[in-house]
Design a protein around this motif. Structure first.
Motif, short mmCIF file in Angstrom:
data_model
loop_
_atom_site.label_atom_id
_atom_site.label_comp_id
_atom_site.label_asym_id
_atom_site.label_seq_id
_atom_site.Cartn_x
_atom_site.Cartn_y
_atom_site.Cartn_z
N ARG A 1250 0.82 -1.21 0.00
CA ARG A 1250 0.00 0.00 0.00
C ARG A 1250 0.84 1.25 0.00
NH1 ARG A 1250 -4.72 0.03 4.26
NH2 ARG A 1250 -5.11 1.93 3.08
N THR A 1251 2.09 1.14 0.53
CA THR A 1251 2.96 2.31 0.59
C THR A 1251 4.24 2.03 -0.18
OG1 THR A 1251 4.01 1.56 2.61
CG2 THR A 1251 2.03 2.91 2.85
N ALA A 1252 4.94 3.11 -0.47
CA ALA A 1252 6.20 2.97 -1.21
C ALA A 1252 7.26 2.27 -0.36
CB ALA A 1252 6.69 4.35 -1.66
N ASP A 1253 7.32 2.63 0.96
CA ASP A 1253 8.31 1.99 1.83
C ASP A 1253 8.04 0.50 1.96
OD1 ASP A 1253 9.55 4.39 2.19
OD2 ASP A 1253 8.49 4.86 4.06
N GLY A 1254 6.77 0.14 2.14
CA GLY A 1254 6.43 -1.28 2.24
C GLY A 1254 6.77 -2.04 0.96
N THR A 1255 6.53 -1.37 -0.19
CA THR A 1255 6.85 -2.00 -1.47
C THR A 1255 8.35 -2.22 -1.60
OG1 THR A 1255 4.92 -0.98 -2.49
CG2 THR A 1255 6.64 -1.76 -3.97
N ARG A 1256 9.14 -1.19 -1.22
CA ARG A 1256 10.59 -1.35 -1.32
C ARG A 1256 11.10 -2.47 -0.38
NH1 ARG A 1256 10.47 4.33 -2.50
NH2 ARG A 1256 10.22 4.86 -0.30
N ALA A 1257 10.50 -2.54 0.83
CA ALA A 1257 10.92 -3.60 1.76
C ALA A 1257 10.60 -4.98 1.20
CB ALA A 1257 10.25 -3.40 3.11
N ARG A 1258 9.37 -5.13 0.68
CA ARG A 1258 9.01 -6.43 0.09
C ARG A 1258 9.87 -6.76 -1.12
NH1 ARG A 1258 2.77 -7.78 0.30
NH2 ARG A 1258 2.24 -7.04 2.39
N TYR A 1259 10.11 -5.76 -1.96
CA TYR A 1259 10.90 -6.01 -3.16
C TYR A 1259 12.34 -6.39 -2.81
CZ TYR A 1259 13.10 -5.39 -7.68
OH TYR A 1259 13.81 -5.61 -8.83
N SER A 1260 12.89 -5.80 -1.73
CA SER A 1260 14.25 -6.16 -1.32
C SER A 1260 14.32 -7.63 -0.92
CB SER A 1260 14.70 -5.27 -0.15
OG SER A 1260 14.75 -3.92 -0.56
N ARG A 1261 13.31 -8.08 -0.13
CA ARG A 1261 13.29 -9.49 0.25
C ARG A 1261 13.15 -10.40 -0.96
NH1 ARG A 1261 9.48 -7.38 4.07
NH2 ARG A 1261 10.44 -7.04 6.11
N LEU A 1262 12.23 -10.03 -1.88
CA LEU A 1262 12.00 -10.85 -3.07
C LEU A 1262 13.23 -10.87 -3.97
CD1 LEU A 1262 9.98 -12.52 -4.71
CD2 LEU A 1262 9.16 -10.41 -5.75
N TYR A 1263 13.92 -9.73 -4.11
CA TYR A 1263 15.13 -9.67 -4.94
C TYR A 1263 16.22 -10.57 -4.35
CZ TYR A 1263 19.00 -7.70 -7.62
OH TYR A 1263 20.07 -7.55 -8.46
N ARG A 1264 16.37 -10.53 -3.02
CA ARG A 1264 17.40 -11.39 -2.40
C ARG A 1264 17.05 -12.87 -2.58
NH1 ARG A 1264 18.56 -14.30 2.00
NH2 ARG A 1264 20.68 -14.15 2.86
N THR A 1265 15.77 -13.20 -2.45
CA THR A 1265 15.37 -14.61 -2.61
C THR A 1265 15.69 -15.10 -4.02
OG1 THR A 1265 13.62 -14.34 -1.00
CG2 THR A 1265 13.43 -16.21 -2.50
N LEU A 1266 15.38 -14.28 -5.03
CA LEU A 1266 15.64 -14.68 -6.42
C LEU A 1266 17.14 -14.72 -6.72
CD1 LEU A 1266 12.80 -12.64 -8.18
CD2 LEU A 1266 12.84 -15.10 -7.79
N ALA A 1267 17.88 -13.71 -6.24
CA ALA A 1267 19.31 -13.62 -6.58
C ALA A 1267 20.12 -14.72 -5.89
CB ALA A 1267 19.85 -12.25 -6.19
N MET A 1268 19.71 -15.15 -4.70
CA MET A 1268 20.46 -16.18 -4.00
C MET A 1268 20.36 -17.54 -4.69
SD MET A 1268 22.20 -15.02 -1.54
CE MET A 1268 22.61 -16.51 -0.67
N LYS A 1269 19.35 -17.73 -5.54
CA LYS A 1269 19.24 -18.98 -6.29
C LYS A 1269 20.13 -19.00 -7.53
CE LYS A 1269 16.41 -20.65 -3.41
NZ LYS A 1269 16.88 -21.72 -2.50
N VAL A 1270 20.76 -17.88 -7.86
CA VAL A 1270 21.68 -17.79 -9.00
C VAL A 1270 23.10 -17.74 -8.43
CG1 VAL A 1270 22.32 -16.50 -11.06
CG2 VAL A 1270 19.94 -16.56 -10.31
N PRO A 1271 23.94 -18.76 -8.66
CA PRO A 1271 25.27 -18.78 -8.02
C PRO A 1271 26.11 -17.56 -8.34
CG PRO A 1271 24.72 -20.94 -8.93
CD PRO A 1271 23.66 -20.01 -9.41
N SER A 1272 26.03 -17.04 -9.55
CA SER A 1272 26.90 -15.93 -9.93
C SER A 1272 26.49 -14.61 -9.29
CB SER A 1272 26.93 -15.78 -11.45
OG SER A 1272 25.61 -15.54 -11.94
#
Length: 1291
Positions: A1250-1272
């Motif tokens: 609903r807010t920009a801060d909440g979106t950035r927090a969620r996106y940071s978690r989602l980005y880390r989850t996706l990037a950690m599955k890529v070894p490089s």
């Protein structure tokens, strides 16, 4: 954090089901909700939210510290017990060594006394032996130094009738057939006359005293005289079944030497063979090429040099004669006119007196004595005949001179007499064997030969003179009586000597046993001391490590407690502030309500408008003040929420670090506040959207089909063990063997019957399985069989032959599967058999033992004691001869029969011989049963010629007796090999255990050599490092697999009594493997850095982070071995050069250009730039799972591929580059929605709030989850976390 939205009635309030987050209680019920806008829902955190985690950490740490203290106490107690045990063992060892030393001194004194007694006995025996030799020589001298015997061969076919008669043993009568004289028969006397029925053995009985005289130190010569075809060569050489004087004389010498039980003299023999042809010497051993020494024969004025061959046994003697006969050739005509002289040289060394004696035995096969020269003979033939006649005439003159005791003996008349002069004169003994032809056609030559014998004999001194027979017989009887008394005295002294020698041997055996016990005690003490030292060092190191761990844990606990106190203080301050603000809010609301009530009262009660307007304006001002306070309160609550979130993250990071360190030191992992496993991503702000009343519970987990392998985990050994294939028969046998209980049976007979039936079932199962599955069924029931046999051995109820057959099956199965055992060679069967009286078998048996088809290598180093086959020939009596005649059996072909009682006796003796005999066990294992029985039967046939013949067929009957005897020996040996010898197992069990240990030791040493070679190889590049690491891991895996097999084969390896298998140390190889693993991690990190560096430009922060990563790799180099330093230094230096050569730009410019290029990078070209896709599945509670594929392009950017829509129709998959969280930092909510509209809908639903801060927090978690599955991209995530970009992400 797990969040869930619920509706709570008409007030539309949120309920947060998270520990510590509780809704704020309203002070009063809002009866007039339409008057004032409802306040926005806020939540507060209580101090109790952190207490469960802190209490849990304290409890786990306290329990861990308690366990560590208990372990330290137990280790100290164990150390004290081991130390006290070592002291006790050392004191016991010293006391035992003292007793053994004193006992050894006593034994040494007894041994010295026994040696002295033995020397004194030998000194007493020596004069008696010399006296015996003198008396024996006097006896032979009384009979005559020159003796003449006459031997007549049998008639050949078509030779007519005999013209020779034998009135007595000393007279030969020739029927001349001349009618002109009154008496046509001539009688000639000799020392002994042998008829055609006399064999070689009976002839040798008169030759044997001369052989004894030669061994006593006197020269002896034996001549075979006669015309061609009269039997001279047969007398000397014999045939394969009836040996002549050559072989019998040397065998008699060899047997006499071996019968000298006092061992006061050492004998050695050598042989010379030469031919005398036309007065010329030809050495028949000069071409043997063996490099033997030479010897001079003859007088000092006239001598010859000949090659002498040293012989140690009858086999060597036969070999030398064979070489000489081959050198002589096959010219029969030349044989008839040449003399063959074989001389056996005897060397004797008296160990008591130091006297050296030399004597020789000359065996001469003279040339044919026929003197008639045919008219058609050539000149060469005539010359040969003349030389023969000359040498024989000279020999007759010499013998005649010796018998008549003339002063001058004409030795110089012929080369033959010159060479043999020292064997004819003085105290030498000479035997002339005159061979005669019994047919009429050769009567002239027969008379000539008898005339030669009469001339050589000289009847004056001959014992054959009838006038002096009685006189010399009395002298011989007196001498024989005196000789018998001396022999009896010598026998008594020898018996006494044997007793002393046996006592000395027993003392030496006791000494050896005590020495072995002392060595074992020293070895055990040394091993115990070394074990205690190593255990002490290990305990000290362990105690030190535990103390360091304890100190670290205490420091961490102290830091955690301090941080918790600080957090509690901050939370208390925040709570007090919140309470103050809440009180202000309540007062303001109360004032506002009073103002509203007063304004209403005034509006209804007053008619004047002025005051109402003023009150309304005042209320409006107060409302404005209330809105300002509410806004301020909202800002304060936001700050409090951010602080709570940051404190919660710091708390979790502390717990994670503590857990990591505890796991590194081997302690149990501390419980973390957050659940490990799949990452749960639940949208919180998205649930506040009024358009969607349903929440999503998303579980992120990799799909099984595309599971990513963790590169940091290294599995050196598989934990699973290979399982043996099971069969119904194997399971039944295993159960029956394991469940067999002797207590359930009544009596030993029932126990024996049950145990033997089980063993027969085992053999039947193996036979039924066949050759293809024999190894499988044996492996399946192996542990059960060995445990069963080991359990039943002390009861002695099993049939030992069945035990032997089962053992042999397992040993042969091991041999078939183990190349390490293929080179084992065993002694032939002849080494295990010997006759009871004459030692081992005949010379032919010995020769077969060393034939090319067999290896003479013995299984054991010590001398093998043979099994004595005690079978003696029965003496023929007159009654047995009558019985044989009645039964119609010819006495010449009758042989002895072996009775059933004798067979049982032999079987029991063979069983006793085989008990504990590992050499015999090896023979049974490496030789098939049929072949072994055939060899035993062949040995018996060669050594026992008197075995019985049953039935009409002679050969078949003999084979039947041999079959029974060989079967009895085989059965006895088989039964003895399966008999246990407490406390050890049977011989076959010991052999099986020894073979298994040899196999495992060889395999471990082989792997040790391979690993040692690999550990010394240099690693030049990444490929070679991977190759070396893989090779060392493979070798280590094989070694661990072998050790695991050894543990599973514990029942097999404990059958013997030898020491356990010592595994070679692999410390150097393990250190190199650990170094290669570290080096491989460094090289992979360098590879990732080089992949990130494959761009045209880099930001300053990223370039600085890359160089810092390289510096960290340099700091990790001390964990490598020196051999791996050059490779790591070279790779780090190359990577540093590549990173430093890349152009760097400002961080803000790069991020701005990156955000602008987002739309341009969303094209299909990015899909081709991704090397590998990793699939993630996000499980939702109400819809189908979201499938998102993620990867990295050449610019180290995160690329995703997913369906364009979530609902049907989903549309085709789209590929997009995902922006980094730092790009979205300054964007508003609308700008974020615009960016996410270009991404797949699944990603938007997971990230938008609903807010920009909440979106950035969620996106940071989602980005880390996706990037950690890529070894490089894992290093990129670490850099973002260090830079604070992913500060809202739980680590």
């Amino acid at each position: 954090m797990a969040e869930q939205r619920r509706s709570s009635g008409n007030n539309n309030r949120w309920n947060w089901e998270v520990s510590g987050f509780e809704p704020r209680k309203s002070s009063s019920s809002e009866e007039h909700g339409a008057v004032a806008p409802p306040l926005v829902r806020r939540y507060s955190i209580s101090t109790a939210s952190l207490l469960p985690h802190s209490d849990l950490s304290k409890q786990s740490l306290a329990s861990k510290v308690t366990r560590l203290n208990d372990q330290i106490k137990l280790a100290k107690e164990d150390y004290l017990e081991l130390r006290q045990g070592a002291i006790d063992l050392q004191e016991y060892s010293y006391a035992k060594l003292d007793r053994v030393t004193r006992y050894l001194g006593v034994l040494a004194e007894k041994t010295h006394k026994l040696d002295q007694a033995a020397l004194e006995t030998q000194a007493r025996i020596c004069p008696l032996i010399n006296e015996k030799k003198r008396l024996f020589n006097d006896l032979l001298t009384a009979k005559g130094n020159v003796r003449v015997v006459c031997r007549t061969r049998p008639l050949f076919e078509d030779e007519g009738s005999y013209i020779v008669e034998f009135p007595d043993d000393c007279t030969i009568r020739i029927n001349t057939g001349d009618d002109a004289i009154s008496n046509s028969k001539k009688d000639l006397e000799c020392d002994r006359v042998y008829g055609p029925h006399v064999g070689q053995a009976e002839l040798f009985t008169d030759v044997q005293p001369l052989v004894q005289s030669a061994l006593d130190g006197y020269n002896v010569s034996i001549f075979a005289y006669g015309q061609t075809h009269s039997g001279k060569t047969h007398t000397m050489e014999g045939s394969s079944h009836d040996r002549g004087l050559y072989a019998r004389c040397f065998e008699e010498l060899f047997d006499l030497v071996n019968l000298d039980s006092t061992s006061t003299s050492q004998f050695s023999f050598s042989v010379t063979v030469f031919e005398l042809y036309n007065e010329q010497i030809r050495d028949l051993l000069s071409e043997s090429g063996s490099g033997s020494s030479k010897i001079r024969i003859g007088s000092s004025e006239s001598f010859i040099e000949l090659v002498q061959e040293k012989v140690d046994n009858p086999l060597d003697f036969s070999r030398v004669l064979k070489v000489a006969f081959q050198t002589r050739g096959n010219d029969v005509s030349k044989f008839n006119v040449s003399h063959l002289i074989i001389t056996i040289h005897i060397y004797c060394n008296n160990l008591i007196t130091g006297e050296n004696l030399y004597s020789k035995l000359s065996l001469v096969d003279l040339a044919g004595s026929e003197g008639l020269i045919a008219e058609d003979d050539g000149g060469e033939r005539v010359t040969d005949m003349l030389h023969v006649m000359k040498s024989l005439s000279a020999l007759g003159d010499v013998l005649s001179s010796l018998t008549s005791k003339k002063d001058i003996v004409p030795y110089e008349n012929s080369m033959l007499t010159k060479i043999l002069a020292d064997s004819l004169d003085g105290s030498s003994k000479t035997l002339l064997i005159v061979n005669e032809c019994p047919n009429k056609s050769n009567i002239s030559e027969t008379l000539s030969s008898l005339s030669f014998s009469a001339r050589a004999r000289n009847a004056v001194l001959s014992l054959g003179n009838r006038d002096t027979i009685k006189k010399w017989r009395d002298v011989a009887n007196d001498t024989r009586k005196e000789l018998y008394e001396k022999e009896k005295e010598i026998q008594d002294l020898r018996q006494e000597f044997w007793q002393l020698k046996q006592a000395l041997k027993e003392a030496n055996d006791k000494n050896v046993l005590l020495d072995n016990e002392v060595q074992k005690a020293w070895k055990a003490s040394f091993m115990m001391q070394s074990d205690l030292k190593s255990e002490n060092l290990m305990l000290v190191d362990k105690n030190k490590i535990e103390r360091e761990q304890n100190a670290q844990l205490r420091n961490q606990v102290a830091q955690l407690l301090q941080l918790e106190q600080e957090n509690k203080m901050q939370l208390q301050q925040r709570d007090s502030t919140i309470q103050t603000l809440q009180a202000k809010i309540k007062s303001i609301e109360f004032e506002l309500k009073e103002a509203l009530h007063s304004s209403e009262a005034r509006s209804t009660g007053s008619l004047e408008t002025g005051p109402g307007i003023s009150s309304i304006s005042k209320a409006t001002g107060e409302g404005l003040d209330s809105s300002l306070v509410t806004k301020k309160l909202e800002e304060e609550l936001k700050k409090r929420d951010a602080l709570i979130e940051r404190l919660h993250e710091e708390n979790e990071k502390l717990f994670d670090r503590l857990t990591e360190k505890a796991s590194l030191v081997g302690s149990p992992r501390l419980s973390s506040p957050l659940p490990k496993g799949p990452v749960n991503v639940q949208p919180s702000d998205l649930e506040r959207n009024t358009n969607n009343n349903k929440g999503y519970s998303v579980d992120v987990a990799p799909l099984p089909s595309v599971a990513v392998k963790n590169e940091n985990s290294v599995a050196l050994v598989k934990t699973g063990s290979e399982k043996v294939k099971t069969t119904p028969a194997g399971e039944y046998l295993t159960t029956a063997l394991n469940d067999f209980d002797p207590e359930q049976y009544d009596g030993l007979a029932a126990i024996s019957d049950g145990a033997n039936k089980l063993l027969m079932l085992v053999l039947a199962a193996v036979i039924k399985a066949g050759a293809s599955r024999e190894h499988e069924i044996l492996a399946e029931i192996r542990d059960a069989v060995f445990s069963f046999i080991r359990k039943m051995e002390p009861k002695r109820v099993m049939d030992t032959m069945l035990v032997s057959r089962v053992r042999i099956l397992y040993i042969r199965s091991l041999l078939a599967r183990s190349p390490e055992l293929q080179s084992i060679k065993v002694s032939p069967v002849e080494y295990f058999l010997e006759k009871a009286n004459t030692g081992r078998g005949t010379s032919r048996s010995s020769s077969r033992g060393s034939s090319p088809g067999r290896s003479p290598v013995r299984y054991v180093d010590e001398k093998i004691q043979g099994f004595k086959v005690n079978i003696k020939p029965e003496k023929k009596s007159k009654f047995s001869s009558v019985v044989l005649k009645i039964r119609g059996i010819d006495q010449d072909i009758w042989r002895q029969q072996i009775t059933g009682g004798k067979l049982r006796e032999i079987t029991e003796e063979a069983k006793g011989f085989a008990i504990g005999n590992k050499a015999l066990a090896a023979l049974f294992v490496h030789t098939p049963a049929g072949e072994l029985q055939r060899q035993i039967r062949s040995w018996l046939a060669e050594n026992f010629e008197f075995l019985s013949v049953t039935g009409d067929d002679a050969s078949g009957g003999a084979m039947g007796q041999l079959e029974l005897l060989s079967t009895a020996i085989m059965d006895g040996w088989m039964a003895g090999l399966g008999a246990a010898l407490p406390p050890n197992t049977d011989a076959l069990g010991q052999l099986l255990s020894e073979y298994a240990k040899r196999v495992y030791t060889s395999q471990l040493q082989h792997l040790k050599d391979i690993a040692g070679t690999l550990a010394t190889e240099d690693a030049e590049d990444v490929g070679q490092v991977t190759k070396l690491r893989s090779a060392l891991e493979s070798v280590d895996h094989k070694r661990r697999k072998i050790l695991q097999q050894m543990r599973s084969d514990a029942a097999l390896l404990t059958l013997g009594d030898s020491s356990p298998i010592q595994s070679p140390s692999t410390a150097a190889e393990d250190a190199r493997l650990a170094s290669l693993i570290s080096l491989d991690g460094i090289l992979k990190h360098i590879k990732d850095i080089l992949m990130q560096s494959s761009v045209n430009s880099l930001s300053k922060s990223k370039k600085k982070a890359m160089l810092a990563s390289l510096d960290e790799l340099v700091e990790r180099m001390p964990s490598l071995l020196d051999i791996d330093h050059p490779c790591a230094q070279r790779q780090i230096a190359d990577a540093r050069c590549v990173v430093e050569s890349i152009h760097e730009e400002d961080d803000h410019l790069l991020e701005t250009s990156h955000a602008r290029r987002l739309s341009a990078d969303f094209g299909p070209g990015t899909e081709r730039d991704v090397a590998q896709w990793n699939v993630l599945q996000f499980n939702t509670g109400s819809t189908t799972p979201f499938i998102i594929k993620c990867g990295a392009n050449s610019n180290s950017e995160l690329v995703i591929k997913a369906d364009a829509k979530v609902q049907e129709p989903k549309g085709s998959e789209i590929v997009r580059v995902v922006p980094r969280p730092s790009v979205l930092e300054s964007m508003s909510l609308e700008e974020l929605k615009q960016v996410f509209s270009q991404l797949p809908e699944a990603l938007s639903l997971l990230a938008l709030a609903r807010t920009a801060d909440g979106t950035r927090a969620r996106y940071s978690r989602l980005y880390r989850t996706l990037a950690m599955k890529v070894p490089s991209l894992r290093d990129l995530v670490s850099e973002l976390e260090k830079g604070g970009v992913l500060k809202d992400v739980k680590s």
